[in-house]
Design a protein around this motif. Structure first.
Motif, mmCIF file in Angstrom:
data_model
loop_
_atom_site.group_PDB
_atom_site.id
_atom_site.type_symbol
_atom_site.label_atom_id
_atom_site.label_comp_id
_atom_site.label_asym_id
_atom_site.label_seq_id
_atom_site.Cartn_x
_atom_site.Cartn_y
_atom_site.Cartn_z
ATOM 1 N N PRO A 72 0.799 -1.234 0.000
ATOM 2 C CA PRO A 72 0.000 0.000 0.000
ATOM 3 C C PRO A 72 0.834 1.287 0.000
ATOM 4 O O PRO A 72 0.319 2.347 -0.360
ATOM 5 C CB PRO A 72 -0.813 -0.115 1.302
ATOM 6 N N TYR A 73 2.109 1.194 0.373
ATOM 7 C CA TYR A 73 2.948 2.388 0.475
ATOM 8 C C TYR A 73 3.993 2.465 -0.636
ATOM 9 O O TYR A 73 4.815 3.382 -0.641
ATOM 10 C CB TYR A 73 3.650 2.412 1.847
ATOM 11 N N HIS A 74 3.961 1.504 -1.568
ATOM 12 C CA HIS A 74 4.943 1.493 -2.651
ATOM 13 C C HIS A 74 4.308 1.901 -3.972
ATOM 14 O O HIS A 74 3.118 1.716 -4.192
ATOM 15 C CB HIS A 74 5.557 0.088 -2.793
ATOM 16 N N THR A 75 5.125 2.424 -4.842
ATOM 17 C CA THR A 75 4.652 2.818 -6.170
ATOM 18 C C THR A 75 4.365 1.582 -7.009
ATOM 19 O O THR A 75 4.790 0.472 -6.675
ATOM 20 C CB THR A 75 5.708 3.671 -6.892
ATOM 21 N N TRP A 76 3.664 1.809 -8.108
ATOM 22 C CA TRP A 76 3.344 0.702 -9.013
ATOM 23 C C TRP A 76 4.606 0.027 -9.516
ATOM 24 O O TRP A 76 4.675 -1.205 -9.606
ATOM 25 C CB TRP A 76 2.527 1.227 -10.193
ATOM 26 N N ALA A 77 5.626 0.799 -9.838
ATOM 27 C CA ALA A 77 6.869 0.242 -10.364
ATOM 28 C C ALA A 77 7.543 -0.675 -9.350
ATOM 29 O O ALA A 77 8.025 -1.765 -9.693
ATOM 30 C CB ALA A 77 7.818 1.369 -10.766
ATOM 31 N N ALA A 93 8.022 -4.838 -9.606
ATOM 32 C CA ALA A 93 9.346 -5.461 -9.490
ATOM 33 C C ALA A 93 9.383 -6.489 -8.365
ATOM 34 O O ALA A 93 9.969 -7.570 -8.509
ATOM 35 C CB ALA A 93 10.407 -4.390 -9.258
ATOM 36 N N VAL A 94 8.724 -6.157 -7.271
ATOM 37 C CA VAL A 94 8.711 -7.075 -6.127
ATOM 38 C C VAL A 94 7.971 -8.356 -6.473
ATOM 39 O O VAL A 94 8.462 -9.469 -6.218
ATOM 40 C CB VAL A 94 8.067 -6.401 -4.895
ATOM 41 N N TYR A 95 6.793 -8.224 -7.051
ATOM 42 C CA TYR A 95 6.014 -9.411 -7.376
ATOM 43 C C TYR A 95 6.741 -10.286 -8.397
ATOM 44 O O TYR A 95 6.677 -11.521 -8.331
ATOM 45 C CB TYR A 95 4.640 -9.011 -7.900
ATOM 46 N N ARG A 117 0.406 11.387 19.062
ATOM 47 C CA ARG A 117 0.828 12.736 18.696
ATOM 48 C C ARG A 117 0.068 13.224 17.459
ATOM 49 O O ARG A 117 0.509 14.141 16.779
ATOM 50 C CB ARG A 117 2.339 12.762 18.457
ATOM 51 N N ASN A 118 -1.050 12.566 17.205
ATOM 52 C CA ASN A 118 -1.930 12.918 16.058
ATOM 53 C C ASN A 118 -1.227 12.796 14.709
ATOM 54 O O ASN A 118 -1.480 13.579 13.785
ATOM 55 C CB ASN A 118 -2.491 14.346 16.236
ATOM 56 N N ILE A 119 -0.346 11.808 14.618
ATOM 57 C CA ILE A 119 0.327 11.503 13.340
ATOM 58 C C ILE A 119 -0.315 10.247 12.778
ATOM 59 O O ILE A 119 -0.314 9.200 13.431
ATOM 60 C CB ILE A 119 1.834 11.266 13.557
ATOM 61 N N THR A 120 -0.880 10.350 11.592
ATOM 62 C CA THR A 120 -1.552 9.206 10.995
ATOM 63 C C THR A 120 -0.525 8.169 10.537
ATOM 64 O O THR A 120 0.663 8.454 10.397
ATOM 65 C CB THR A 120 -2.420 9.631 9.803
ATOM 66 N N LEU A 121 -1.012 6.959 10.241
ATOM 67 C CA LEU A 121 -0.133 5.867 9.847
ATOM 68 C C LEU A 121 -0.314 5.499 8.380
ATOM 69 O O LEU A 121 0.164 4.440 7.938
ATOM 70 C CB LEU A 121 -0.409 4.627 10.721
ATOM 71 N N ASP A 122 -0.964 6.345 7.599
ATOM 72 C CA ASP A 122 -1.277 6.015 6.205
ATOM 73 C C ASP A 122 -0.197 6.505 5.241
ATOM 74 O O ASP A 122 -0.480 7.110 4.222
ATOM 75 C CB ASP A 122 -2.632 6.616 5.826
ATOM 76 N N TRP A 123 1.053 6.232 5.570
ATOM 77 C CA TRP A 123 2.167 6.672 4.717
ATOM 78 C C TRP A 123 3.376 5.766 4.921
ATOM 79 O O TRP A 123 3.431 4.996 5.827
ATOM 80 C CB TRP A 123 2.558 8.113 5.017
#
Length: 268
Positions: A203-208, A212-214, A262-268
């Protein structure tokens, strides 16, 4: 020379499995452990499980102390002044150098997975190295996050807090792969690694990067080959993987709470 000192002095290139294993066997940490434990048990997986159990145990004890200190009975015994001090210190602390010591051991596990996770190994080692350098300045993980939060650099490329987030994902990725490994007797690791990667990192990696990983999943070692690289039997590997799965979870959750509190989201 300690393992952290070796990690600080490494060249920018990613260490090979042989280099990392030599660092582990030459380290004071390994020698101390060998003195207490039979040689046959001193594998990379043993050291990782031991290290994270120590971190998890520290967090559990710290939480219990805080809870006991915050109880009405203890507050009455300690007095108002100590009660106010405890309110400031209610969040468990995890030393950054101890955390880096445990995380540096995990690098060997990435190298055992071969080319498929070379990207993860490269990024992980670089991020851990940055945190090792940060441990010269920052005493604990809280300090790291607080400073970047105050400076508005939490998500800035190269910031310690961003690197901590990436190291946390690396720990979780190994945890996910281990979970899939012990849940199946499939000789191929492709399904196990693909599932873990899709849930934790994709979810945090680019399509490229994802593509490559898959594609690289086909180069993963077989189950038997992985056991040989880890110097484990099926039974010993499963036992130690389960130990890491259980011990790493509270550490991962602790890091997440440092952000969310600390109100820092985890979606990154």
């Amino acid at each position: 020379m300690s393992l952290l000192d070796r990690f600080r002095s490494q060249a920018p290139s990613t260490p090979t499995q042989a280099t990392m294993m030599k660092s582990l066997h030459d380290s004071d940490h390994f020698q101390a452990a060998t003195a207490e434990t039979p040689r046959s048990q001193q594998t990379a997986l043993s050291q990782v499980a031991d290290a994270f159990e120590e971190l998890a145990d520290h967090l559990a004890k710290s939480s219990r102390r805080n809870n006991d200190a915050g109880s009405p009975q203890q507050q009455e015994e300690d007095g108002e002044e100590e009660e106010e001090e405890e309110e400031e210190e209610g969040e468990p602390e995890l030393r950054l150098d101890s955390f880096c010591q445990a995380c540096s051991l995990v690098s060997v596990l990435f190298s055992c997975l071969g080319l498929a996770f070379k990207f993860a190994e490269t990024e992980y080692v670089a991020k851990v190295r940055d945190l090792v350098e940060a441990s010269k300045t920052f005493e604990n993980l809280q300090n790291v996050v607080d400073v970047d939060a105050a400076n508005g650099t939490v998500r800035t490329a190269g910031s310690h807090t961003r690197n901590l987030r990436r190291v946390r994902q690396g720990l979780d990725l190994i945890r996910g792969i281990f979970q899939q490994f012990v849940a199946s007797d499939d000789n191929s690791l492709k399904d196990a690694a693909t599932t873990a990667y899709a849930q934790i990192c994709a979810p945090y990696h680019t399509w490229a990067i994802r593509t490559a990983v898959y594609a690289g999943m086909y180069t993963l070692p077989t189950r038997e080959q992985l056991l040989v690289r880890l110097e484990e039997s099926e039974q010993s590997a499963e036992k130690k993987m389960k130990r890491y799965i259980q011990a790493s979870l509270p550490v991962i959750q602790y890091i997440d709470r440092l952000y969310t509190s600390r109100n820092i989201t985890l979606d990154w």
